[in-house]
Motif scaffolding. Structure first.
Motif, PDB file in Angstrom:
ATOM      1  N   ASP A  64       1.033  -1.119   0.022  1.00  0.00           N
ATOM      2  CA  ASP A  64       0.187   0.201  -0.036  1.00  0.00           C
ATOM      3  C   ASP A  64       0.547   1.192  -0.481  1.00  0.00           C
ATOM      4  N   ASP A  65       1.876   1.363   0.681  1.00  0.00           N
ATOM      5  CA  ASP A  65       2.651   2.257   0.428  1.00  0.00           C
ATOM      6  C   ASP A  65       3.291   2.390  -1.443  1.00  0.00           C
ATOM      7  N   ALA A 110       3.082   5.389  -6.179  1.00  0.00           N
ATOM      8  CA  ALA A 110       2.069   5.230  -7.252  1.00  0.00           C
ATOM      9  C   ALA A 110       1.509   6.460  -7.910  1.00  0.00           C
ATOM     10  N   ASP A 111       0.177   6.410  -6.862  1.00  0.00           N
ATOM     11  CA  ASP A 111      -0.397   7.196  -7.175  1.00  0.00           C
ATOM     12  C   ASP A 111      -0.335   8.480  -7.393  1.00  0.00           C
ATOM     13  N   ARG A 112       0.978   9.228  -6.543  1.00  0.00           N
ATOM     14  CA  ARG A 112       1.579  10.627  -6.108  1.00  0.00           C
ATOM     15  C   ARG A 112       2.220  11.157  -7.521  1.00  0.00           C
ATOM     16  N   ALA A 134       2.268   0.929 -12.296  1.00  0.00           N
ATOM     17  CA  ALA A 134       2.529   0.502 -11.142  1.00  0.00           C
ATOM     18  C   ALA A 134       2.803  -0.702 -10.299  1.00  0.00           C
ATOM     19  N   GLU A 135       2.368  -1.530 -11.076  1.00  0.00           N
ATOM     20  CA  GLU A 135       3.080  -3.135 -10.837  1.00  0.00           C
ATOM     21  C   GLU A 135       4.303  -3.670 -11.309  1.00  0.00           C
ATOM     22  N   ILE A 157      10.068  -2.909  -6.234  1.00  0.00           N
ATOM     23  CA  ILE A 157      10.703  -2.108  -4.644  1.00  0.00           C
ATOM     24  C   ILE A 157      10.886  -3.469  -4.676  1.00  0.00           C
ATOM     25  N   ARG A 158       9.750  -4.963  -4.650  1.00  0.00           N
ATOM     26  CA  ARG A 158      10.386  -5.847  -4.021  1.00  0.00           C
ATOM     27  C   ARG A 158      11.850  -6.842  -3.929  1.00  0.00           C
TER      28      ARG A 158
END
Length: 107
Positions: free
Chosen positions: A65-66, A71-73, A81-82, A88-89
């Motif tokens: 969610d972070d 991604a939304d920002r 986003a995916e 990131i993972r």
């Protein structure tokens, strides 16, 4: 490297710019590879999202969610986003494995 950075930072705060740690750190940084421009967005995202990591006795995984807030920002598409979450993972897995290795070496 972390120890060297702390030492150099303390020396610079004290105004001792000729201290061996400051010189050694500058040389180490000069030999580091540069980050390709197309990777800067992901690196900056990782740093920002990493600052949201839960704090406790053990390092926690970064949260989906972070990452989605980030991604939304930046108004990423669903695909972008995916991709960001996958990167990131992967980066977080390396950090967590390093933390795990450091703890096993100090035990």
């Amino acid at each position: 490297m972390e120890r060297l950075e702390k030492e150099a930072s303390a020396a610079m705060k004290a105004g001792r710019f000729e201290h061996s740690s400051v010189i050694e750190l500058a040389e180490a940084q000069a030999h580091q590879p540069t980050l390709p421009q197309h990777c800067e967005f992901y690196w900056n995202a990782f740093l920002a999202i990493g600052s949201m990591r839960d704090v406790g006795l053990a390092a926690s995984k970064l949260r989906w969610d972070d990452t989605m807030k980030y991604a939304d920002r930046y108004r990423l598409t669903l695909h972008e986003a995916e991709l960001l979450w996958a990167i990131i993972r992967a980066m977080d897995a390396v950090v967590l494995s390093e933390v795990k290795d450091d703890k096993s070496k100090s035990s």
